[in-house]
Design a protein around this motif. Structure first.
Motif, PDB file in Angstrom:
ATOM      1  N   GLY A   1      31.460  45.185  41.411  1.00 41.67           N
ATOM      2  CA  GLY A   1      32.545  45.610  42.296  1.00 41.67           C
ATOM      3  C   GLY A   1      33.802  45.984  41.529  1.00 41.67           C
ATOM      4  N   PHE A   2      34.572  46.867  42.120  1.00 43.57           N
ATOM      5  CA  PHE A   2      35.841  47.306  41.543  1.00 43.57           C
ATOM      6  C   PHE A   2      36.899  47.318  42.634  1.00 43.57           C
ATOM      7  CE2 PHE A   2      32.504  49.167  39.046  1.00 43.57           C
ATOM      8  CZ  PHE A   2      32.928  48.992  37.731  1.00 43.57           C
ATOM      9  N   LYS A   3      38.120  46.979  42.263  1.00 45.97           N
ATOM     10  CA  LYS A   3      39.240  47.031  43.207  1.00 45.97           C
ATOM     11  C   LYS A   3      40.417  47.661  42.501  1.00 45.97           C
ATOM     12  CE  LYS A   3      37.755  43.170  45.953  1.00 45.97           C
ATOM     13  NZ  LYS A   3      38.145  42.127  46.866  1.00 45.97           N
ATOM     14  N   LEU A   4      41.179  48.413  43.241  1.00 52.14           N
ATOM     15  CA  LEU A   4      42.389  49.032  42.745  1.00 52.14           C
ATOM     16  C   LEU A   4      43.534  48.600  43.639  1.00 52.14           C
ATOM     17  CD1 LEU A   4      43.870  51.088  40.909  1.00 52.14           C
ATOM     18  CD2 LEU A   4      43.259  52.850  42.595  1.00 52.14           C
TER      19      LEU A   4
ATOM     20  N   LEU B   1      29.080  41.189  50.450  1.00 50.49           N
ATOM     21  CA  LEU B   1      30.352  40.524  50.219  1.00 50.49           C
ATOM     22  C   LEU B   1      30.736  40.673  48.763  1.00 50.49           C
ATOM     23  CD1 LEU B   1      29.670  37.638  48.619  1.00 50.49           C
ATOM     24  CD2 LEU B   1      28.878  37.017  50.879  1.00 50.49           C
ATOM     25  N   THR B   2      31.990  40.402  48.494  1.00 50.17           N
ATOM     26  CA  THR B   2      32.452  40.281  47.122  1.00 50.17           C
ATOM     27  C   THR B   2      33.035  38.891  46.961  1.00 50.17           C
ATOM     28  OG1 THR B   2      34.665  41.132  47.625  1.00 50.17           O
ATOM     29  CG2 THR B   2      33.006  42.743  46.921  1.00 50.17           C
ATOM     30  N   SER B   3      33.069  38.431  45.731  1.00 51.65           N
ATOM     31  CA  SER B   3      33.629  37.123  45.434  1.00 51.65           C
ATOM     32  C   SER B   3      34.321  37.221  44.081  1.00 51.65           C
ATOM     33  CB  SER B   3      32.514  36.074  45.394  1.00 51.65           C
ATOM     34  OG  SER B   3      33.034  34.799  45.143  1.00 51.65           O
ATOM     35  N   GLY B   4      35.484  36.614  43.969  1.00 50.54           N
ATOM     36  CA  GLY B   4      36.229  36.656  42.714  1.00 50.54           C
ATOM     37  C   GLY B   4      35.393  36.154  41.551  1.00 50.54           C
ATOM     38  N   LYS B   5      35.552  36.772  40.403  1.00 55.03           N
ATOM     39  CA  LYS B   5      34.741  36.437  39.221  1.00 55.03           C
ATOM     40  C   LYS B   5      34.851  34.969  38.819  1.00 55.03           C
ATOM     41  CE  LYS B   5      34.344  40.960  37.112  1.00 55.03           C
ATOM     42  NZ  LYS B   5      33.042  41.152  36.516  1.00 55.03           N
ATOM     43  N   ARG B   6      35.984  34.356  39.074  1.00 62.37           N
ATOM     44  CA  ARG B   6      36.192  32.954  38.659  1.00 62.37           C
ATOM     45  C   ARG B   6      35.621  31.951  39.645  1.00 62.37           C
ATOM     46  NH1 ARG B   6      42.229  34.220  36.968  1.00 62.37           N
ATOM     47  NH2 ARG B   6      41.793  35.178  34.966  1.00 62.37           N
ATOM     48  N   ARG B   7      35.155  32.399  40.791  1.00 56.27           N
ATOM     49  CA  ARG B   7      34.650  31.480  41.830  1.00 56.27           C
ATOM     50  C   ARG B   7      33.163  31.191  41.603  1.00 56.27           C
ATOM     51  NH1 ARG B   7      35.383  32.908  47.423  1.00 56.27           N
ATOM     52  NH2 ARG B   7      35.640  30.682  47.743  1.00 56.27           N
ATOM     53  N   THR B   8      32.840  30.587  40.488  1.00 58.22           N
ATOM     54  CA  THR B   8      31.437  30.392  40.100  1.00 58.22           C
ATOM     55  C   THR B   8      30.676  29.495  41.083  1.00 58.22           C
ATOM     56  OG1 THR B   8      32.107  28.638  38.574  1.00 58.22           O
ATOM     57  CG2 THR B   8      31.848  30.866  37.656  1.00 58.22           C
ATOM     58  N   ALA B   9      31.332  28.504  41.646  1.00 58.29           N
ATOM     59  CA  ALA B   9      30.653  27.646  42.636  1.00 58.29           C
ATOM     60  C   ALA B   9      30.289  28.473  43.866  1.00 58.29           C
ATOM     61  CB  ALA B   9      31.529  26.459  43.020  1.00 58.29           C
ATOM     62  N   ALA B  10      31.188  29.370  44.276  1.00 61.25           N
ATOM     63  CA  ALA B  10      30.889  30.247  45.414  1.00 61.25           C
ATOM     64  C   ALA B  10      29.721  31.173  45.081  1.00 61.25           C
ATOM     65  CB  ALA B  10      32.125  31.061  45.792  1.00 61.25           C
ATOM     66  N   HIS B  11      29.668  31.653  43.849  1.00 61.12           N
ATOM     67  CA  HIS B  11      28.553  32.538  43.451  1.00 61.12           C
ATOM     68  C   HIS B  11      27.226  31.800  43.558  1.00 61.12           C
ATOM     69  CE1 HIS B  11      31.674  34.723  40.709  1.00 61.12           C
ATOM     70  NE2 HIS B  11      31.954  34.814  41.993  1.00 61.12           N
ATOM     71  N   ARG B  12      27.184  30.563  43.079  1.00 58.91           N
ATOM     72  CA  ARG B  12      25.947  29.772  43.188  1.00 58.91           C
ATOM     73  C   ARG B  12      25.578  29.551  44.660  1.00 58.91           C
ATOM     74  NH1 ARG B  12      28.564  27.049  39.043  1.00 58.91           N
ATOM     75  NH2 ARG B  12      29.199  25.372  40.451  1.00 58.91           N
ATOM     76  N   PHE B  13      26.570  29.298  45.489  1.00 60.14           N
ATOM     77  CA  PHE B  13      26.359  29.106  46.920  1.00 60.14           C
ATOM     78  C   PHE B  13      25.729  30.356  47.534  1.00 60.14           C
ATOM     79  CE2 PHE B  13      28.329  29.990  51.114  1.00 60.14           C
ATOM     80  CZ  PHE B  13      27.685  29.022  51.864  1.00 60.14           C
ATOM     81  N   TYR B  14      26.295  31.529  47.282  1.00 59.92           N
ATOM     82  CA  TYR B  14      25.760  32.771  47.851  1.00 59.92           C
ATOM     83  C   TYR B  14      24.349  33.057  47.340  1.00 59.92           C
ATOM     84  CZ  TYR B  14      30.498  33.595  49.532  1.00 59.92           C
ATOM     85  OH  TYR B  14      31.710  33.475  50.160  1.00 59.92           O
ATOM     86  N   GLU B  15      24.094  32.780  46.083  1.00 58.80           N
ATOM     87  CA  GLU B  15      22.751  32.985  45.545  1.00 58.80           C
ATOM     88  C   GLU B  15      21.750  32.047  46.206  1.00 58.80           C
ATOM     89  OE1 GLU B  15      23.659  32.650  41.364  1.00 58.80           O
ATOM     90  OE2 GLU B  15      23.744  34.838  41.154  1.00 58.80           O
ATOM     91  N   ARG B  16      22.137  30.806  46.464  1.00 60.25           N
ATOM     92  CA  ARG B  16      21.249  29.868  47.175  1.00 60.25           C
ATOM     93  C   ARG B  16      20.900  30.387  48.563  1.00 60.25           C
ATOM     94  NH1 ARG B  16      24.649  25.792  45.245  1.00 60.25           N
ATOM     95  NH2 ARG B  16      25.542  25.479  47.314  1.00 60.25           N
ATOM     96  N   LEU B  17      21.820  31.153  49.155  1.00 61.41           N
ATOM     97  CA  LEU B  17      21.574  31.711  50.488  1.00 61.41           C
ATOM     98  C   LEU B  17      20.750  32.991  50.451  1.00 61.41           C
ATOM     99  CD1 LEU B  17      25.068  31.212  52.164  1.00 61.41           C
ATOM    100  CD2 LEU B  17      23.047  29.740  52.317  1.00 61.41           C
ATOM    101  N   GLY B  18      20.424  33.468  49.249  1.00 58.55           N
ATOM    102  CA  GLY B  18      19.591  34.660  49.129  1.00 58.55           C
ATOM    103  C   GLY B  18      20.328  35.936  48.780  1.00 58.55           C
ATOM    104  N   PHE B  19      21.641  35.869  48.595  1.00 53.87           N
ATOM    105  CA  PHE B  19      22.394  37.049  48.187  1.00 53.87           C
ATOM    106  C   PHE B  19      22.074  37.362  46.730  1.00 53.87           C
ATOM    107  CE2 PHE B  19      24.732  35.778  51.873  1.00 53.87           C
ATOM    108  CZ  PHE B  19      25.269  36.946  52.389  1.00 53.87           C
ATOM    109  N   ALA B  20      21.914  38.652  46.435  1.00 56.70           N
ATOM    110  CA  ALA B  20      21.603  39.095  45.070  1.00 56.70           C
ATOM    111  C   ALA B  20      22.812  39.808  44.478  1.00 56.70           C
ATOM    112  CB  ALA B  20      20.404  40.049  45.098  1.00 56.70           C
ATOM    113  N   ARG B  21      22.987  39.632  43.183  1.00 53.77           N
ATOM    114  CA  ARG B  21      24.044  40.356  42.461  1.00 53.77           C
ATOM    115  C   ARG B  21      23.531  41.757  42.157  1.00 53.77           C
ATOM    116  NH1 ARG B  21      27.485  36.373  38.850  1.00 53.77           N
ATOM    117  NH2 ARG B  21      26.947  34.408  39.851  1.00 53.77           N
TER     118      ARG B  21
END
Length: 154
Positions: A147-150, A123-143
């Protein structure tokens, strides 16, 4: 909790979740446009795409939409030809967060992808969604990637 494919009847509730992630919008106030209808129909017609909703199931039909996500199955040559699942548009109702619904939504999505034979869920998550990033990391997702978007403007 029930995870199921979204029906046309769920579309206003899904759009309400996607419209404002910090406020609970009343689905009856949502205008479903022609572009939404086309996109929803395209997702439903594509065997590699699923728009999924998490419902409470208290009314026996699971019509109260508490969360949603889209799963797209991507074939590839890497990882010995295994498919991967791309997760997009993850949302849980603002008034129901903190009770484990997001974790359950993601667990059920991963289970669905695993049953299909996927070797990876991403998955990707917007850079400003820091709470979502912590959530995904708690679930075991690794950075693991950057990502890049055009944006393609008409």
């Amino acid at each position: 909790m029930i995870l199921r494919e979204a029906t046309r009847q769920d579309l206003p509730a899904v759009l309400a979740l996607l419209g404002d992630e910090d406020t609970v919008l009343d689905p009856t106030t949502i205008t479903v446009g022609e572009a939404h209808e086309r996109a929803f129909a395209a997702i439903g017609a594509d065997p590699r795409n699923e728009m999924l909703v998490l419902t409470d199931g208290t009314d026996g039909t699971g019509t109260v939409v508490l969360g949603c996500l889209q799963l797209t199955y991507i074939p590839g040559l890497a990882r010995n030809g295994q498919e991967r699942a791309l997760v997009e548009a993850v949302r849980v109702r603002a008034d129901r967060r903190g009770a484990g619904l997001g974790a359950e939504l993601m667990r059920l999505a991963a289970e669905r992808a695993r049953e299909r034979g996927c070797g990876l869920i991403q998955l990707t998550s917007g850079k400003r969604r820091t709470a979502a990033h912590r959530f995904y990391e708690r679930l075991g997702f690794a950075r693991s990637h950057e990502g890049f978007k055009l944006r393609l403007e008409p």
